[in-house]
Motif scaffolding. Structure first.
Motif: not given
Length: 149
Positions: A26-37
């Motif tokens: 969800v927090y990716g909608l604020i500022e596009p970024h890549r995520t490593l989970i």
């Protein structure tokens, strides 16, 4: 006025229900970024090693707009306090992660899975994968490299 409000809600609903949005934290909608989970089966040597790599390569991680998140599947918590236990279970199901293994999943800015490591996360390989992405190549052309390994 009502017509504009109707269009606004249709756009918002479309964004909320789109496939890419549902695939992305969800927090990716604020500022596009890549995520490593990083899905872990509890805090152990593998998690400590992963955290050390993140510290050593922090400049490269920041340069690539990469946000990291460690999910503990034993107590259903996350390193950032962003997700409820139900959301963590949904992420485990979405990415088909068993709760008895360590798995790192790289998610691109478009919300899709780009790479996965089941055993022995390799940050050099991850950086190479990101740097081969078309969006990353455009970023390098626009702003250059701030760090290198």
């Amino acid at each position: 006025m009502m017509k504009h409000l109707t269009y606004f809600w249709m756009v918002v609903s479309g964004l909320i229900c789109s496939t890419a949005t549902l695939a992305y934290p969800v927090y990716g909608l604020i500022e596009p970024h890549r995520t490593l989970i990083y899905f872990s089966k509890g805090f152990d040597d593998a998690v400590a090693s992963f955290e050390r790599q993140l510290l050593v390569y922090q400049c490269q991680i920041d340069d690539r707009d990469l946000h990291t998140l460690i999910l503990d599947m034993n107590d259903l918590s996350d390193s950032s306090g962003l997700f409820s236990s139900q959301e963590i279970i949904k992420l485990m199901n979405k990415y088909r992660v068993k709760n008895n293994e360590h798995t790192a999943v790289l998610i691109g800015k478009d919300g899709t899975e780009k790479a996965r490591w089941r055993q022995g996360f390799d940050i050099d390989e991850m950086v190479q994968i990101i740097d081969e992405m078309p969006m990353r190549k455009a970023e390098i052309r626009e702003r250059g490299l701030r760090c290198s390994i």
